[in-house]
Design a protein around this motif. Structure first.
Motif, PDB file in Angstrom:
ATOM      1  N   ILE A   1       3.158  -4.228  -3.000  1.00 32.29           N
ATOM      2  CA  ILE A   1       4.562  -4.349  -2.607  1.00 32.29           C
ATOM      3  C   ILE A   1       5.406  -4.951  -3.727  1.00 32.29           C
ATOM      4  N   ASP A   2       4.791  -5.774  -4.586  1.00 31.65           N
ATOM      5  CA  ASP A   2       5.532  -6.354  -5.708  1.00 31.65           C
ATOM      6  C   ASP A   2       5.870  -5.297  -6.750  1.00 31.65           C
ATOM      7  N   VAL A   3       4.899  -4.428  -7.058  1.00 35.08           N
ATOM      8  CA  VAL A   3       5.145  -3.356  -8.030  1.00 35.08           C
ATOM      9  C   VAL A   3       6.188  -2.383  -7.488  1.00 35.08           C
ATOM     10  N   ALA A   4       6.117  -2.090  -6.197  1.00 34.85           N
ATOM     11  CA  ALA A   4       7.111  -1.196  -5.599  1.00 34.85           C
ATOM     12  C   ALA A   4       8.513  -1.790  -5.697  1.00 34.85           C
TER      13      ALA A   4
ATOM     14  N   GLY B   1       0.792  -1.221   0.000  1.00 34.77           N
ATOM     15  CA  GLY B   1       0.000   0.000   0.000  1.00 34.77           C
ATOM     16  C   GLY B   1       0.823   1.269   0.000  1.00 34.77           C
ATOM     17  N   MET B   2       2.047   1.189  -0.433  1.00 32.36           N
ATOM     18  CA  MET B   2       2.929   2.356  -0.448  1.00 32.36           C
ATOM     19  C   MET B   2       2.537   3.282  -1.591  1.00 32.36           C
ATOM     20  N   ALA B   3       2.393   4.587  -1.321  1.00 27.66           N
ATOM     21  CA  ALA B   3       2.018   5.562  -2.338  1.00 27.66           C
ATOM     22  C   ALA B   3       3.227   5.943  -3.172  1.00 27.66           C
TER      23      ALA B   3
ATOM     24  N   ALA C   1      20.208 -20.870  -0.229  1.00 34.32           N
ATOM     25  CA  ALA C   1      19.813 -21.010   1.170  1.00 34.32           C
ATOM     26  C   ALA C   1      19.843 -19.652   1.849  1.00 34.32           C
ATOM     27  N   GLY C   2      18.766 -19.314   2.536  1.00 32.51           N
ATOM     28  CA  GLY C   2      18.642 -18.019   3.184  1.00 32.51           C
ATOM     29  C   GLY C   2      17.718 -17.065   2.462  1.00 32.51           C
ATOM     30  N   ASP C   3      17.225 -17.420   1.270  1.00 27.29           N
ATOM     31  CA  ASP C   3      16.312 -16.547   0.535  1.00 27.29           C
ATOM     32  C   ASP C   3      14.931 -16.551   1.179  1.00 27.29           C
ATOM     33  N   ASP C   4      14.199 -15.472   0.947  1.00 27.26           N
ATOM     34  CA  ASP C   4      12.820 -15.368   1.416  1.00 27.26           C
ATOM     35  C   ASP C   4      11.872 -15.880   0.341  1.00 27.26           C
ATOM     36  N   ILE C   5      10.773 -16.487   0.799  1.00 28.06           N
ATOM     37  CA  ILE C   5       9.726 -16.975  -0.110  1.00 28.06           C
ATOM     38  C   ILE C   5       8.588 -15.969  -0.085  1.00 28.06           C
ATOM     39  N   ILE C   6       8.217 -15.456  -1.266  1.00 26.42           N
ATOM     40  CA  ILE C   6       7.185 -14.433  -1.394  1.00 26.42           C
ATOM     41  C   ILE C   6       6.063 -14.981  -2.262  1.00 26.42           C
ATOM     42  N   VAL C   7       4.848 -14.848  -1.799  1.00 27.05           N
ATOM     43  CA  VAL C   7       3.671 -15.291  -2.546  1.00 27.05           C
ATOM     44  C   VAL C   7       3.169 -14.129  -3.394  1.00 27.05           C
ATOM     45  N   VAL C   8       2.957 -14.369  -4.695  1.00 25.26           N
ATOM     46  CA  VAL C   8       2.465 -13.346  -5.621  1.00 25.26           C
ATOM     47  C   VAL C   8       1.119 -13.784  -6.178  1.00 25.26           C
ATOM     48  N   ASP C   9       0.466 -12.832  -6.884  1.00 31.37           N
ATOM     49  CA  ASP C   9      -0.902 -13.080  -7.339  1.00 31.37           C
ATOM     50  C   ASP C   9      -0.970 -13.943  -8.578  1.00 31.37           C
TER      51      ASP C   9
ATOM     52  N   ALA D   1       5.047 -13.151 -11.074  1.00 27.59           N
ATOM     53  CA  ALA D   1       6.192 -13.946 -10.618  1.00 27.59           C
ATOM     54  C   ALA D   1       7.335 -13.891 -11.628  1.00 27.59           C
ATOM     55  N   ARG D   2       7.001 -13.971 -12.922  1.00 27.83           N
ATOM     56  CA  ARG D   2       8.027 -13.886 -13.953  1.00 27.83           C
ATOM     57  C   ARG D   2       8.730 -12.522 -13.927  1.00 27.83           C
ATOM     58  N   MET D   3       7.945 -11.452 -13.786  1.00 28.58           N
ATOM     59  CA  MET D   3       8.518 -10.114 -13.783  1.00 28.58           C
ATOM     60  C   MET D   3       9.443  -9.900 -12.590  1.00 28.58           C
ATOM     61  N   LEU D   4       9.007 -10.347 -11.408  1.00 24.97           N
ATOM     62  CA  LEU D   4       9.852 -10.202 -10.226  1.00 24.97           C
ATOM     63  C   LEU D   4      11.145 -11.012 -10.358  1.00 24.97           C
ATOM     64  N   SER D   5      11.023 -12.225 -10.847  1.00 21.27           N
ATOM     65  CA  SER D   5      12.198 -13.074 -11.003  1.00 21.27           C
ATOM     66  C   SER D   5      13.170 -12.478 -12.020  1.00 21.27           C
ATOM     67  N   SER D   6      12.643 -11.972 -13.131  1.00 16.55           N
ATOM     68  CA  SER D   6      13.503 -11.377 -14.150  1.00 16.55           C
ATOM     69  C   SER D   6      14.199 -10.121 -13.620  1.00 16.55           C
ATOM     70  N   GLY D   7      13.451  -9.275 -12.892  1.00 20.75           N
ATOM     71  CA  GLY D   7      14.057  -8.072 -12.332  1.00 20.75           C
ATOM     72  C   GLY D   7      15.145  -8.384 -11.321  1.00 20.75           C
ATOM     73  N   ARG D   8      14.920  -9.390 -10.500  1.00 24.93           N
ATOM     74  CA  ARG D   8      15.940  -9.757  -9.507  1.00 24.93           C
ATOM     75  C   ARG D   8      17.177 -10.343 -10.170  1.00 24.93           C
ATOM     76  N   LYS D   9      16.996 -11.101 -11.235  1.00 23.45           N
ATOM     77  CA  LYS D   9      18.155 -11.651 -11.941  1.00 23.45           C
ATOM     78  C   LYS D   9      18.992 -10.537 -12.561  1.00 23.45           C
ATOM     79  N   LYS D  10      18.316  -9.547 -13.162  1.00 20.99           N
ATOM     80  CA  LYS D  10      19.054  -8.424 -13.748  1.00 20.99           C
ATOM     81  C   LYS D  10      19.802  -7.649 -12.681  1.00 20.99           C
ATOM     82  N   LYS D  11      19.139  -7.410 -11.548  1.00 22.85           N
ATOM     83  CA  LYS D  11      19.786  -6.683 -10.455  1.00 22.85           C
ATOM     84  C   LYS D  11      20.983  -7.472  -9.911  1.00 22.85           C
ATOM     85  N   PHE D  12      20.821  -8.775  -9.777  1.00 21.21           N
ATOM     86  CA  PHE D  12      21.914  -9.620  -9.287  1.00 21.21           C
ATOM     87  C   PHE D  12      23.099  -9.591 -10.241  1.00 21.21           C
ATOM     88  N   GLU D  13      22.831  -9.631 -11.542  1.00 24.12           N
ATOM     89  CA  GLU D  13      23.910  -9.626 -12.528  1.00 24.12           C
ATOM     90  C   GLU D  13      24.620  -8.270 -12.551  1.00 24.12           C
ATOM     91  N   LYS D  14      23.874  -7.186 -12.430  1.00 25.85           N
ATOM     92  CA  LYS D  14      24.494  -5.856 -12.398  1.00 25.85           C
ATOM     93  C   LYS D  14      25.401  -5.703 -11.177  1.00 25.85           C
TER      94      LYS D  14
END
Length: 708
Positions: free
Chosen positions: A160-163, A123-125, A436-444, A449-462
């Motif tokens: 929270i996923d879009v944020a 609910g973050m504005a 090991a140590g990652d958090d599990i997040i439930v999405v709609d 889920a694909r968008m979040l996973s792709s964004g995290r992979k890009k961030k990790f690679e950068k």
């Protein structure tokens, strides 16, 4: 003829100019011819005339008087200089000092805003997100449009996923803040992590609590995995236990266990006392702000001394309950099964004081304890639910992996539809193997889920590329004193993800100034043909820990390619074997050592030699008192304990025969190049260059290192 006319004109112009100056106030009106001649005369006027032809206009008589005073005293006044051209000529001073060119040192990159962490919540504005990230609202709205979200107002709440997608697009780190509020909040069982030094009886104590024999299943009788299970107590209550390895190589596992737990049970052997991993467990618990319950195990042994253990723990800063503190101490014996009821009461009392509750409704929040790859079912993830309810069929994002939960099983292997808080489960259905140590997040939805996973992979690679560039920038100018290190590429394969990390960290501790252990690839599962091909391409060796032996075809291919495969199931043996391999691969350093010593007994001189044979020669008659002498070695002459000369040996004889070596106790004659001043009683040392390899050192606590 022309020059005569010019001279006449200049003379006439001077006369006219003098008359015009003399009668200028009275005769103002002149003819055009006289004015033109006046101007012509001024053009050729003599520069040395004292009468100034420039009229100065001043605003007041005071300024005029001030200007005259300055001129009379010789003061320098600021005068406006006329710059005819675009550039002004600079006054050239002293020539620059000639010095050697020193190239500028590469500047270390300052930590950029990419290390900034932005807290986000449900609910973050958009306005709040702009304030937290420091970006403009227009930039955030453009990113939201690219993500596929339509925002009409800057005060509209975001999920929270879009944020997280927006913050990752900006290049910042993300920290999710979940609300603990819910319509259904119920008490939950405590999560207890058992920690301590290796071989202090942690797993045996858990086996005694749940009436099993897990120690017999572990290779070497020591725990090398992180396990989670629920133990039902005699009072009807249940406790979730996490069993952590005690070996020094599994420090990251113990840190993860302390981060997810509610209570830490510190197991200390009564006959061994406080050890290095015991201190490390205390440090992890204090860093996570988790209460500690001490279990002094092996109290049934004759050498047991619980009071000594208490004194050692008190010296380390633990406030024991017997001494007026808050840390409970229980004396137990896993073999005799004594004191287990007291330990159960202590744990339940500590949990009751903490008043542990969790939200049951809403999306689940879980924590990955371990991950492994099954040949038939694919990636399997062991997790503990922290809040909410994890339901089969939900789409989840775990680290930079995603998937749809196909099945949920408890630690016994029984299938279940949902998992509640503090319940360890095994999840099946992820597309890849998480860390090991990652958090599990439930999405709609699957798309989210694909968008979040792709964004995290890009961030990790950068982030990975940025760290590599920073390391290269720091190492652009290596010091001349530091020798170049050899590189040893390694491929690591293990049974579970947590073990892969532990083995990788343990191998990196064997770095030395002479050799650098470079882990080029890690993975979960047995050694395959692709691993052999990669090892052949980069010249690496393969380390397999607690996995099945590779097929015959893979072993033969590795043998033909000259690739070494180390297969072990016990961490002690793996580190010993790999440490010896590092010592063999290290280039070593050459050191000068004394191979032998001889005492000068007499001096012989050869005189009257011809010019072809050279000048006179002095021979030192010696007796070898230690070691042996070699003709090709360098000789050092000592007199009264001080070094006098060093030089090469040009002749070594024994009984008038040229020899290459002279052993201890024999007499010989030798000649040192460019030295003739021998004295009886001098000591001559035979020096040789020896290649010294580093040493592999393994301590009793399990820590290993390479000593050069």
């Amino acid at each position: 003829m022309a020059w005569r006319q010019i001279l006449k004109r200049s003379a006439n112009a001077r006369v006219v100019a003098s008359k015009s100056l003399k009668y200028a106030p009275s005769s103002i009106t002149t003819s055009a011819e006289s004015s033109s001649s006046c101007l012509q005369g001024l053009r050729y006027h003599d520069v040395s005339m004292k009468v100034s032809l420039i009229r100065c206009f001043h605003a007041s008589p005071e300024l005029l008087a001030r200007r005259r005073d300055e001129d009379s005293f010789g003061l320098k006044t600021a005068r406006r200089e006329s710059n005819k051209g675009k550039f002004r000529k600079r006054e050239i001073g002293k020539p620059p000092v000639e010095a050697a060119y020193v190239p500028p040192k590469p500047k270390k990159t300052i930590k950029s805003s990419q290390d900034k962490t932005v807290d986000i919540f449900e609910g973050m504005a958009v306005v709040e997100l702009a304030k937290q990230s420091g970006a403009s609202i227009t930039t955030l709205q453009d990113i939201l449009v690219n993500v596929g979200e339509k925002v009409d107002s800057e005060f509209e709440p975001l999920s929270i996923d879009v944020a997280e997608l927006v913050v990752m697009e900006l290049g910042f780190n993300v920290r999710r803040i979940h609300s603990s509020e819910g319509t259904e909040i119920l008490p939950r069982p405590p999560v207890v992590t058992v920690m301590g030094h290796v071989d202090h009886g942690k797993t045996s104590l858990l086996d005694a609590l749940r009436q099993t024999s897990l120690v017999a299943k572990e290779a070497g009788g020591i725990t090398q995995h992180m396990g989670a299970f629920v133990v039902g107590m005699s009072t009807g209550a249940s406790i979730t236990f996490l069993d952590t390895p005690g070996h020094a190589a599994f420090s990251a596992m113990r840190k993860r266990g302390a981060a997810v737990t509610d209570i830490v049970v510190l197991v200390v052997a009564a006959d061994d006392g406080v050890m290095p991993q015991t201190l490390e467990a205390i440090a992890h618990a204090n860093a996570a702000n988790v209460p500690i319950v001490v279990a002094i195990n092996k109290c049934d042994k004759p050498a047991a001394d619980p009071e000594r253990v208490k004194n050692q723990l008190g010296a380390e800063g633990l406030e024991l309950e017997d001494w007026g503190g808050k840390v409970q101490v229980v004396e137990v014996s896993a073999v005799k099964k004594t004191g287990l009821d007291d330990l159960e009461v202590a744990l339940l009392l500590q949990a009751e004081m903490m008043n542990l509750k969790a939200r049951v409704d809403g999306p689940a929040q879980a924590y990955v304890v371990e991950a492994r790859l099954d040949k038939g079912r694919g990636p399997l993830t062991t997790a503990i639910v922290k809040a909410g309810t994890l339901v089969c069929g939900q789409h989840v994002v775990v680290g930079h992996e995603w998937g749809r939960i196909r099945a949920i099983r408890d630690m016994v292997g029984k299938s279940t539809d949902k998992a509640r808080p503090a319940m360890p489960v095994e999840i099946e259905g992820l597309k890849g193997l998480p860390m090991a140590g990652d958090d599990i997040i439930v999405v709609d939805s699957e798309e989210r889920a694909r968008m979040l996973s792709s964004g995290r992979k890009k961030k990790f690679e950068k982030d990975r590329v940025r760290k590599i560039n920073e390391e290269r920038t720091e190492n652009l100018e290596p010091s001349e004193d530091v020798p170049k290190r050899a590189e040893m590429p390694v491929i690591v394969k293990a049974d579970v993800q947590g073990t892969v990390q532990a083995v990788t960290d343990a191998l990196k501790t064997l770095n030395s100034p002479q050799l650098f252990v470079n882990v080029v690839h890690v993975g979960v599962g047995s050694v395959t043909q692709s691993d052999v091909d990669l090892a052949q391409a980069c010249g690496a060796c393969i380390v397999g820990f607690n996995v099945k032996s590779p097929p015959t075809s893979v072993s033969q291919a590795a043998t033909q390619a000259g690739i070494k495969i180390l297969m072990h199931s016990i961490i002690y043996h793996l580190l010993d074997d790999f440490g010896n391999l590092v010592v063999d691969k290290a280039p070593g350093t050459f050191e000068t050592q004394v191979a032998g010593e001889a005492e000068v007994l007499n001096i012989f001189e050869l005189k009257g030699r011809s010019k072809a044979k050279g000048d006179d020669v002095k021979i030192a008659g010696c007796r070898v008192i230690d070691g042996c002498f070699t003709r090709s070695s360098t000789m050092r002459l000592l007199r009264s304990g001080e070094v006098v000369f060093e030089g090469s040996c040009i002749s070594l004889k024994r009984e008038k025969q040229d020899v290459d070596t002279v052993a201890k106790g024999n007499e010989c004659g030798l000649v040192i190049r460019d030295w003739h001043d021998f004295q009886v009683g001098d000591i001559i040392q035979c020096l040789e260059q020896v290649l010294v390899k580093p040493k592999f050192i393994s301590s009793e606590s399990g820590t290993v290192r390479i000593e050069c």
